[in-house]
Design a protein around this motif. Sequence first.
Motif, PDB file in Angstrom:
ATOM      1  N   ARG A   5     -57.316 -29.682  85.162  1.00 27.58           N
ATOM      2  CA  ARG A   5     -56.815 -30.015  86.502  1.00 27.58           C
ATOM      3  C   ARG A   5     -57.828 -30.860  87.254  1.00 27.58           C
ATOM      4  O   ARG A   5     -57.451 -31.819  87.940  1.00 27.58           O
ATOM      5  CB  ARG A   5     -56.536 -28.732  87.282  1.00 27.58           C
ATOM      6  CG  ARG A   5     -55.337 -27.987  86.808  1.00 27.58           C
ATOM      7  CD  ARG A   5     -55.109 -26.781  87.655  1.00 27.58           C
ATOM      8  NE  ARG A   5     -54.094 -25.915  87.080  1.00 27.58           N
ATOM      9  CZ  ARG A   5     -53.805 -24.724  87.508  1.00 27.58           C
ATOM     10  NH1 ARG A   5     -54.447 -24.223  88.529  1.00 27.58           N
ATOM     11  NH2 ARG A   5     -52.860 -24.007  86.925  1.00 27.58           N
ATOM     12  N   LEU A   6     -59.099 -30.503  87.143  1.00 28.91           N
ATOM     13  CA  LEU A   6     -60.140 -31.260  87.826  1.00 28.91           C
ATOM     14  C   LEU A   6     -60.246 -32.680  87.267  1.00 28.91           C
ATOM     15  O   LEU A   6     -60.375 -33.643  88.020  1.00 28.91           O
ATOM     16  CB  LEU A   6     -61.482 -30.538  87.693  1.00 28.91           C
ATOM     17  CG  LEU A   6     -62.647 -31.094  88.485  1.00 28.91           C
ATOM     18  CD1 LEU A   6     -62.335 -31.085  89.969  1.00 28.91           C
ATOM     19  CD2 LEU A   6     -63.882 -30.286  88.208  1.00 28.91           C
ATOM     20  N   GLY A   8     -57.796 -34.281  85.831  1.00 25.56           N
ATOM     21  CA  GLY A   8     -56.569 -34.954  86.282  1.00 25.56           C
ATOM     22  C   GLY A   8     -56.675 -35.439  87.716  1.00 25.56           C
ATOM     23  O   GLY A   8     -56.213 -36.536  88.048  1.00 25.56           O
ATOM     24  N   LEU A   9     -57.302 -34.632  88.584  1.00 24.88           N
ATOM     25  CA  LEU A   9     -57.497 -35.053  89.966  1.00 24.88           C
ATOM     26  C   LEU A   9     -58.410 -36.273  90.036  1.00 24.88           C
ATOM     27  O   LEU A   9     -58.138 -37.220  90.789  1.00 24.88           O
ATOM     28  CB  LEU A   9     -58.085 -33.902  90.785  1.00 24.88           C
ATOM     29  CG  LEU A   9     -58.385 -34.194  92.244  1.00 24.88           C
ATOM     30  CD1 LEU A   9     -57.104 -34.521  93.001  1.00 24.88           C
ATOM     31  CD2 LEU A   9     -59.098 -33.017  92.876  1.00 24.88           C
ATOM     32  N   GLY A  10     -59.476 -36.257  89.242  1.00 22.38           N
ATOM     33  CA  GLY A  10     -60.384 -37.410  89.220  1.00 22.38           C
ATOM     34  C   GLY A  10     -59.693 -38.672  88.731  1.00 22.38           C
ATOM     35  O   GLY A  10     -59.867 -39.754  89.301  1.00 22.38           O
ATOM     36  N   ALA A  12     -56.481 -39.272  88.900  1.00 28.07           N
ATOM     37  CA  ALA A  12     -55.503 -39.675  89.917  1.00 28.07           C
ATOM     38  C   ALA A  12     -56.174 -40.440  91.055  1.00 28.07           C
ATOM     39  O   ALA A  12     -55.661 -41.470  91.512  1.00 28.07           O
ATOM     40  CB  ALA A  12     -54.778 -38.441  90.454  1.00 28.07           C
ATOM     41  N   ILE A  13     -57.331 -39.966  91.500  1.00 24.29           N
ATOM     42  CA  ILE A  13     -58.051 -40.672  92.574  1.00 24.29           C
ATOM     43  C   ILE A  13     -58.525 -42.034  92.083  1.00 24.29           C
ATOM     44  O   ILE A  13     -58.407 -43.034  92.801  1.00 24.29           O
ATOM     45  CB  ILE A  13     -59.227 -39.814  93.086  1.00 24.29           C
ATOM     46  CG1 ILE A  13     -58.697 -38.590  93.828  1.00 24.29           C
ATOM     47  CG2 ILE A  13     -60.149 -40.628  93.991  1.00 24.29           C
ATOM     48  CD1 ILE A  13     -59.762 -37.588  94.214  1.00 24.29           C
ATOM     49  N   LEU A  39     -65.050 -27.987  97.176  1.00 23.88           N
ATOM     50  CA  LEU A  39     -64.489 -27.549  95.898  1.00 23.88           C
ATOM     51  C   LEU A  39     -65.400 -26.550  95.196  1.00 23.88           C
ATOM     52  O   LEU A  39     -64.924 -25.579  94.588  1.00 23.88           O
ATOM     53  CB  LEU A  39     -64.239 -28.755  94.991  1.00 23.88           C
ATOM     54  CG  LEU A  39     -63.049 -29.633  95.364  1.00 23.88           C
ATOM     55  CD1 LEU A  39     -63.014 -30.873  94.464  1.00 23.88           C
ATOM     56  CD2 LEU A  39     -61.751 -28.861  95.247  1.00 23.88           C
TER      57      LEU A  39
END
Length: 77
Positions: A5-6, A8-10, A12-13, A39
Amino acid sequence: MKTLRLIGLGIAIWGLSLLWPQVNQLLTPQVMTWVALGLSAAFLAYTLSQRLDYPHHNNKAGQDHSSRPTMPVVATR
């Protein structure tokens, strides 16, 4: 799973910054430092809550009846 998830967030940003260059102006080092600290604090709180709740987490596997009868067995003869 949490690491994915982390990541994926990176991604996405990073992808958003490629499509919308003004995002890079919002993500200053000071903002990213506060995001990382937030976080980290949230992860620490979650980890501590999981560790403190560990003994009570799987209480369903316990025995729900006694191992010996509560009343003595009486022979009819």
